[in-house]
Design a protein around this motif. Sequence first.
Motif, mmCIF file in Angstrom:
data_model
loop_
_atom_site.group_PDB
_atom_site.id
_atom_site.type_symbol
_atom_site.label_atom_id
_atom_site.label_comp_id
_atom_site.label_asym_id
_atom_site.label_seq_id
_atom_site.Cartn_x
_atom_site.Cartn_y
_atom_site.Cartn_z
ATOM 1 N N ASP A 1 0.808 -1.220 0.000
ATOM 2 C CA ASP A 1 0.000 0.000 0.000
ATOM 3 C C ASP A 1 0.841 1.270 0.000
ATOM 4 O OD1 ASP A 1 1.051 -0.015 2.568
ATOM 5 O OD2 ASP A 1 -0.789 -0.791 3.468
ATOM 6 N N ARG A 2 2.168 1.104 -0.144
ATOM 7 C CA ARG A 2 3.120 2.226 -0.174
ATOM 8 C C ARG A 2 3.224 2.959 1.170
ATOM 9 N NH1 ARG A 2 3.536 -0.498 -4.461
ATOM 10 N NH2 ARG A 2 4.212 0.467 -6.419
ATOM 11 N N SER A 3 2.837 2.315 2.247
ATOM 12 C CA SER A 3 2.963 2.959 3.557
ATOM 13 C C SER A 3 4.415 2.939 4.023
ATOM 14 C CB SER A 3 2.075 2.260 4.589
ATOM 15 O OG SER A 3 2.403 0.887 4.684
ATOM 16 N N VAL A 4 4.811 4.002 4.722
ATOM 17 C CA VAL A 4 6.140 4.061 5.332
ATOM 18 C C VAL A 4 6.033 3.373 6.678
ATOM 19 C CG1 VAL A 4 7.990 5.549 6.155
ATOM 20 C CG2 VAL A 4 6.631 6.238 4.178
ATOM 21 N N ILE A 5 6.739 2.266 6.843
ATOM 22 C CA ILE A 5 6.620 1.531 8.097
ATOM 23 C C ILE A 5 7.820 1.736 9.009
ATOM 24 C CG2 ILE A 5 5.019 -0.203 7.261
ATOM 25 C CD1 ILE A 5 7.349 -2.039 6.761
ATOM 26 N N ALA A 6 8.854 2.397 8.505
ATOM 27 C CA ALA A 6 9.993 2.749 9.355
ATOM 28 C C ALA A 6 10.758 3.892 8.721
ATOM 29 C CB ALA A 6 10.918 1.560 9.567
ATOM 30 N N SER A 7 11.198 4.826 9.569
ATOM 31 C CA SER A 7 11.977 5.982 9.118
ATOM 32 C C SER A 7 12.905 6.383 10.256
ATOM 33 C CB SER A 7 11.049 7.141 8.751
ATOM 34 O OG SER A 7 11.789 8.299 8.434
ATOM 35 N N VAL A 8 14.214 6.356 9.992
ATOM 36 C CA VAL A 8 15.207 6.724 11.003
ATOM 37 C C VAL A 8 16.233 7.659 10.357
ATOM 38 C CG1 VAL A 8 16.922 5.908 12.666
ATOM 39 C CG2 VAL A 8 14.925 4.484 12.129
ATOM 40 N N THR A 9 16.565 8.743 11.035
ATOM 41 C CA THR A 9 17.521 9.719 10.519
ATOM 42 C C THR A 9 18.708 9.823 11.463
ATOM 43 O OG1 THR A 9 15.644 10.958 9.605
ATOM 44 C CG2 THR A 9 17.783 12.066 9.609
ATOM 45 N N ASP A 10 19.918 9.953 10.904
ATOM 46 C CA ASP A 10 21.127 10.014 11.722
ATOM 47 C C ASP A 10 22.191 10.818 10.983
ATOM 48 O OD1 ASP A 10 22.923 9.594 13.769
ATOM 49 O OD2 ASP A 10 22.597 7.430 13.858
ATOM 50 N N SER A 11 23.301 11.048 11.671
ATOM 51 C CA SER A 11 24.397 11.840 11.086
ATOM 52 C C SER A 11 25.343 11.000 10.258
ATOM 53 C CB SER A 11 25.180 12.547 12.199
ATOM 54 O OG SER A 11 25.726 11.603 13.107
ATOM 55 N N GLN A 12 25.252 9.675 10.359
ATOM 56 C CA GLN A 12 26.142 8.777 9.625
ATOM 57 C C GLN A 12 25.325 7.798 8.788
ATOM 58 O OE1 GLN A 12 29.506 9.111 9.729
ATOM 59 N NE2 GLN A 12 29.261 10.844 11.137
ATOM 60 N N ILE A 13 25.819 7.511 7.578
ATOM 61 C CA ILE A 13 25.147 6.562 6.702
ATOM 62 C C ILE A 13 25.880 5.229 6.822
ATOM 63 C CG2 ILE A 13 26.470 7.454 4.724
ATOM 64 C CD1 ILE A 13 24.069 6.652 2.950
ATOM 65 N N SER B 1 25.790 0.762 8.152
ATOM 66 C CA SER B 1 24.993 -0.464 8.236
ATOM 67 C C SER B 1 24.191 -0.480 9.530
ATOM 68 C CB SER B 1 25.896 -1.689 8.154
ATOM 69 O OG SER B 1 26.866 -1.680 9.186
ATOM 70 N N SER B 2 24.706 0.175 10.565
ATOM 71 C CA SER B 2 23.982 0.255 11.835
ATOM 72 C C SER B 2 22.656 0.984 11.656
ATOM 73 C CB SER B 2 24.832 0.973 12.887
ATOM 74 O OG SER B 2 24.095 1.175 14.078
ATOM 75 N N LEU B 3 22.663 2.052 10.868
ATOM 76 C CA LEU B 3 21.424 2.783 10.611
ATOM 77 C C LEU B 3 20.441 1.907 9.841
ATOM 78 C CD1 LEU B 3 19.654 5.269 10.604
ATOM 79 C CD2 LEU B 3 21.012 6.194 8.705
ATOM 80 N N ALA B 4 20.935 1.132 8.884
ATOM 81 C CA ALA B 4 20.071 0.225 8.123
ATOM 82 C C ALA B 4 19.463 -0.838 9.035
ATOM 83 C CB ALA B 4 20.871 -0.432 6.999
ATOM 84 N N ILE B 5 20.256 -1.363 9.947
ATOM 85 C CA ILE B 5 19.772 -2.389 10.874
ATOM 86 C C ILE B 5 18.733 -1.804 11.825
ATOM 87 C CG2 ILE B 5 20.442 -3.862 12.817
ATOM 88 C CD1 ILE B 5 23.132 -4.292 11.342
ATOM 89 N N ARG B 6 19.001 -0.631 12.371
ATOM 90 C CA ARG B 6 18.043 0.019 13.279
ATOM 91 C C ARG B 6 16.710 0.257 12.584
ATOM 92 N NH1 ARG B 6 21.318 5.057 14.358
ATOM 93 N NH2 ARG B 6 19.325 5.880 15.070
ATOM 94 N N THR B 7 16.763 0.644 11.307
ATOM 95 C CA THR B 7 15.529 0.905 10.571
ATOM 96 C C THR B 7 14.748 -0.381 10.346
ATOM 97 O OG1 THR B 7 16.665 2.724 9.426
ATOM 98 C CG2 THR B 7 14.562 2.005 8.513
ATOM 99 N N LEU B 8 15.432 -1.448 9.995
ATOM 100 C CA LEU B 8 14.757 -2.726 9.792
ATOM 101 C C LEU B 8 14.180 -3.245 11.107
ATOM 102 C CD1 LEU B 8 13.877 -5.092 8.100
ATOM 103 C CD2 LEU B 8 16.200 -6.022 8.243
ATOM 104 N N LYS B 9 14.913 -3.092 12.202
ATOM 105 C CA LYS B 9 14.395 -3.487 13.516
ATOM 106 C C LYS B 9 13.106 -2.729 13.828
ATOM 107 C CE LYS B 9 18.561 -4.883 16.104
ATOM 108 N NZ LYS B 9 19.458 -4.495 17.223
ATOM 109 N N LYS B 10 13.121 -1.434 13.570
ATOM 110 C CA LYS B 10 11.957 -0.595 13.846
ATOM 111 C C LYS B 10 10.762 -1.053 13.012
ATOM 112 C CE LYS B 10 10.640 4.295 14.176
ATOM 113 N NZ LYS B 10 11.110 5.696 14.003
ATOM 114 N N ALA B 11 11.008 -1.391 11.752
ATOM 115 C CA ALA B 11 9.929 -1.855 10.878
ATOM 116 C C ALA B 11 9.334 -3.162 11.386
ATOM 117 C CB ALA B 11 10.456 -2.027 9.456
#
Length: 222
Positions: free
Chosen positions: A89-101, A103-113
Motif C-alpha cells: 500500500d506504499r505505507s512508510v513503516i519505518a523511518s530513522v535519521t542520523d548523522s552517519q550513513i 549499516s547500523s542505521l540500516a539495521i536500526r531501521t529494519l528493527k523498527k519496521a
Amino acid sequence: MTVYLARRGCHYSAVTVHKYMNAEMGLNSLVRPKRPGYRRGKPHKVFENRLRQGFHADRANQKWCTDFTYLFLKNGEVRYNCSIVDLYDRSVIASVTDSQITSSLAIRTLKKALESQPRINGELILHSDQGSQYTSKAFVEFCESVHVTQSMSKAGYPYDNAPMERYFNTLKNECINLYEFHTEDALYQAVEEFAYFTYNHVRPHSYNGYRTPYQARTASHI
C-alpha cells in the motif's frame, strides 16, 4: 493538488491547476541542494533481484523496499534518512535519521519496521540497492537472523527501486525543501511527522486509487 481540490468540490484539470499555480500565483519548483558524495565500501555479499520491478504485493508485509537519502540542515551539514516502504500500500513503516550513513542505521531501521508490525507470516522480501550498508556482513547476518530475504537492484539502476525514489522525492518536495532546519531535532521531527502522519494518513496516493496508504491498509482488514 488536483485531488485535494476535488475533495473540496472544486474540479479542475491538472493543466488548469498548474497554470494558476505557476502563472497566477508564482508557485515555482524548488532547486535541490547538490547531492553529497558517498564513500563506497567493498561488498560482503550481493543478492539477486527478486522483484525485477514487480512493485506489487498481494498482502501487507510481503515485499518491502528500503533506501537512504540525504537531508541538509541550514548550516549545510548533512544528515541521512533510511526508510522502509511496504509495496502492498506504499505505507512508510519505518523511518530513522542520523548523522552517519552506516549499516547500523540500516539495521536500526529494519528493527523498527519489524517491531511496528504484527506477526509476519510467509516470506518477507526486503529490496534495496547494492550500497555497502546493505551488502555489509553485519546487515546480511541480521537479515538472516530475523528471516528476511534480501533482494537487490542492478548496480547503478535506480528504476529497480522506483517506489523508494518516489517517496524520497515526495518527502523533499513537500516537506524538507520548503523549510530551513536549524537543529537536528527540528529536522528529525519533521521527517517523522511527514512519514507517519502526512504521507501515511493524509496524502492520497495514485497507487491506492488516491486513497491514503492507511486507508488502503485498513480496508484490507474489513
